[in-house]
Scaffold this active site. Structure first.
Site, PDB file in Angstrom:
ATOM      1  N   LYS A   9      32.455  13.278 -28.315  1.00 38.17           N
ATOM      2  CA  LYS A   9      31.996  12.182 -27.467  1.00 38.17           C
ATOM      3  C   LYS A   9      31.330  12.886 -26.285  1.00 38.17           C
ATOM      4  CE  LYS A   9      33.560   8.161 -24.872  1.00 38.17           C
ATOM      5  NZ  LYS A   9      34.731   7.392 -24.432  1.00 38.17           N
ATOM      6  N   THR A  11      30.385  12.273 -23.387  1.00 40.78           N
ATOM      7  CA  THR A  11      30.859  12.067 -22.017  1.00 40.78           C
ATOM      8  C   THR A  11      32.218  12.716 -21.759  1.00 40.78           C
ATOM      9  OG1 THR A  11      31.813   9.940 -22.661  1.00 40.78           O
ATOM     10  CG2 THR A  11      29.583   9.900 -21.730  1.00 40.78           C
ATOM     11  N   CYS A  12      32.832  13.258 -22.801  1.00 43.52           N
ATOM     12  CA  CYS A  12      34.140  13.913 -22.688  1.00 43.52           C
ATOM     13  C   CYS A  12      33.962  15.284 -22.028  1.00 43.52           C
ATOM     14  CB  CYS A  12      34.727  14.045 -24.094  1.00 43.52           C
ATOM     15  SG  CYS A  12      36.041  15.251 -24.278  1.00 43.52           S
ATOM     16  N   THR A  13      34.759  15.571 -21.021  1.00 39.98           N
ATOM     17  CA  THR A  13      34.687  16.842 -20.299  1.00 39.98           C
ATOM     18  C   THR A  13      34.919  18.029 -21.231  1.00 39.98           C
ATOM     19  OG1 THR A  13      35.412  15.784 -18.271  1.00 39.98           O
ATOM     20  CG2 THR A  13      35.642  18.168 -18.369  1.00 39.98           C
ATOM     21  N   ARG A  16      31.880  18.593 -23.336  1.00 42.32           N
ATOM     22  CA  ARG A  16      30.798  19.218 -22.555  1.00 42.32           C
ATOM     23  C   ARG A  16      31.083  20.705 -22.345  1.00 42.32           C
ATOM     24  NH1 ARG A  16      31.033  14.373 -19.126  1.00 42.32           N
ATOM     25  NH2 ARG A  16      32.048  15.686 -17.595  1.00 42.32           N
TER      26      ARG A  16
END
Length: 116
Positions: A9, A11-13, A16
């Site tokens: 996903k 937007t998941c830290t 990223r």
């Protein structure tokens, strides 16, 4: 070298951070946002088998849907969990990295390096 696929996903830290780790090392990989393109039960089952673990090990318990479905209050089989993960992608822990016949839950992100 087999192709590396990251199920994530964006937007998941942690996802990223994995993107940064792989990019900085010059590793080519495919990204699959399974929240936009949900994985079918068969693919989830395949990924879990490739990790050598169980559905319980890739279950995301911090999502509101986990409690809404009462998963915190009852025993659930792997088959039921996989079915629920296909229906509710947010229940599937991320990122999962696949290469050939192996996969890892990349938590911490350095675990993905085991596949290289």
């Amino acid at each position: 070298m087999s192709e590396l696929t990251v199920y994530e996903k964006p937007t998941c830290t942690t996802c990223r951070n994995l993107f940064t780790l792989l990019t900085e090392r010059g590793i080519d990989f495919e990204r699959v946002n399974y929240h936009v393109d949900p994985l079918p039960e068969s693919k989830i089952r395949e990924l879990i088998t490739k990790t050598g673990g169980s559905a319980h090990e890739v279950l995301r318990k911090k999502e509101p849907i986990y409690k809404e479905l009462g998963l915190d209050q009852r025993e659930v089989s792997d088959d039921e969990l996989i079915e629920l993960m296909a229906e509710h992608p947010q229940l599937l822990q991320r990122p999962i990295v696949e290469r050939g016949d192996r996969a890892v839950l990349a938590r911490p992100v350095e675990k993905a390096l085991e596949l290289l």
